[in-house]
Scaffold this motif. Sequence first.
Motif, mmCIF file in Angstrom:
data_model
loop_
_atom_site.group_PDB
_atom_site.id
_atom_site.type_symbol
_atom_site.label_atom_id
_atom_site.label_comp_id
_atom_site.label_asym_id
_atom_site.label_seq_id
_atom_site.Cartn_x
_atom_site.Cartn_y
_atom_site.Cartn_z
ATOM 1 N N GLY A 177 -41.330 -36.044 -26.366
ATOM 2 C CA GLY A 177 -41.813 -35.084 -25.537
ATOM 3 C C GLY A 177 -42.405 -33.885 -26.432
ATOM 4 O O GLY A 177 -42.788 -33.060 -25.776
ATOM 5 N N VAL A 178 -42.711 -34.179 -27.687
ATOM 6 C CA VAL A 178 -43.298 -33.340 -28.425
ATOM 7 C C VAL A 178 -44.979 -33.468 -28.793
ATOM 8 O O VAL A 178 -45.212 -32.666 -29.887
ATOM 9 N N PHE A 179 -45.271 -34.577 -28.301
ATOM 10 C CA PHE A 179 -46.746 -34.881 -28.874
ATOM 11 C C PHE A 179 -47.128 -35.534 -27.428
ATOM 12 O O PHE A 179 -46.426 -36.412 -26.942
ATOM 13 N N PRO A 180 -48.652 -35.199 -26.989
ATOM 14 C CA PRO A 180 -49.262 -34.350 -27.582
ATOM 15 C C PRO A 180 -48.589 -32.888 -27.624
ATOM 16 O O PRO A 180 -47.569 -32.816 -27.001
ATOM 17 N N LEU A 181 -49.215 -32.408 -28.806
ATOM 18 C CA LEU A 181 -48.645 -30.845 -29.087
ATOM 19 C C LEU A 181 -48.794 -29.595 -27.827
ATOM 20 O O LEU A 181 -49.836 -29.791 -27.256
ATOM 21 N N LYS A 182 -47.904 -28.979 -27.699
ATOM 22 C CA LYS A 182 -47.615 -27.986 -26.610
ATOM 23 C C LYS A 182 -47.748 -26.671 -27.146
ATOM 24 O O LYS A 182 -46.911 -26.680 -28.060
ATOM 25 N N GLY A 183 -48.108 -25.676 -26.639
ATOM 26 C CA GLY A 183 -47.961 -24.374 -27.052
ATOM 27 C C GLY A 183 -46.454 -23.799 -26.534
ATOM 28 O O GLY A 183 -45.652 -24.694 -26.048
ATOM 29 N N PRO A 184 -46.183 -22.649 -26.458
ATOM 30 C CA PRO A 184 -47.024 -21.547 -27.273
ATOM 31 C C PRO A 184 -47.095 -21.739 -28.834
ATOM 32 O O PRO A 184 -45.906 -22.037 -29.305
ATOM 33 N N LEU A 240 -57.199 -29.804 -31.413
ATOM 34 C CA LEU A 240 -57.777 -30.828 -32.472
ATOM 35 C C LEU A 240 -57.131 -32.021 -32.839
ATOM 36 O O LEU A 240 -57.463 -33.017 -32.963
ATOM 37 N N VAL A 241 -55.858 -31.659 -33.327
ATOM 38 C CA VAL A 241 -54.698 -32.557 -33.675
ATOM 39 C C VAL A 241 -54.743 -33.750 -32.508
ATOM 40 O O VAL A 241 -54.645 -34.706 -32.703
ATOM 41 N N ASN A 242 -54.425 -33.085 -31.343
ATOM 42 C CA ASN A 242 -54.056 -33.967 -29.981
ATOM 43 C C ASN A 242 -55.031 -34.878 -29.684
ATOM 44 O O ASN A 242 -54.914 -36.089 -29.578
#
Length: 326
Positions: A299-306, A318-320
Amino acid sequence: IGFLMTISFIIPIYNSELYLNKCIESIYNSSLLEKDIEVFLVDDSSTDDSVKVAKKLSLQYKNITVIEQNNQNNYGASVARNIGLDKAKGDYIWFIDSDDYLDSALVGKIKEDIVKNNYPDIFAIQLKLIDGKTTRIECSQPNVKHNVVLKGRDAILSGYQPSSVCAIICKRNLLDNNNLKFYEGISHEDVEFSMRAVALAQSVYFSDYLAYIYKMHTGSVSKSRSVERQYFYIIGDMYVALSLQKFAKTLDDLELQNHILRWGNNILLNLALSVKRSNNPLMDKNFKKKVFIDMNKHGVFPLKGPFTSWKIWLLSKLVNLSCNVS
């Protein structure tokens, strides 16, 4: 505690027959009295004569306990350190790696400073890395105020960067009262443990003592790797971030909680970036894909903030976009 302060040195040993004597001598050659020293040498299935050397040392010096694990597997430093923690009785705990050693002249001064500063939960030192002809200082914590007692949370909010656990001498009560143990079976467990310890410490003191010396040896963990070892090493960052974010949610201090959550997200971004950009021959296309699939499963990709800044947030977008998980 009183001036009669004892230190438990917890030392995992793994194939360190050549270095163990120097490590132990550096403790006993200090101005600490033998009765104020307790040493646990915990073997982690060494295949050389480490245990024989350890047993010889236990006859030579007082208060050394050699612990052999009944296993054929190399369980890693976390398991060995946790075994030592269960047995330690000292007022303070100092973790040392068996192929490293201390600057004996500084050990007594550290004890004096701990007493002088009213027994802080954590007394931090710095590490001297010797790699061939070059020497580097590590764990210097330039963002944190030195030579003054701080709250652990203030050290973290001012920019404490957790690293080697050998740089933090911890009061045993701090570890016992919070049931602080090492996360077993991951890499970078030092980072995970140090962050929790400092976060929970009411008082921390960052000294300028370069008291811990480690040399890069040819067999050093960071030198030789297989694809499996490389994967274990890389994916460890994900487990560190996940564990610290889970820990952050248990804190009442919302400012600290928020800082650690963002810090964990930064780790995940750095993990994704380093994998994406790597041209390490061990990390081919399939290796990279496996990392992103693993991150996705957790559950940590795609990257989420904050994240800690909007620039990092932009980078995460951009990485996502550029990494395909499917």
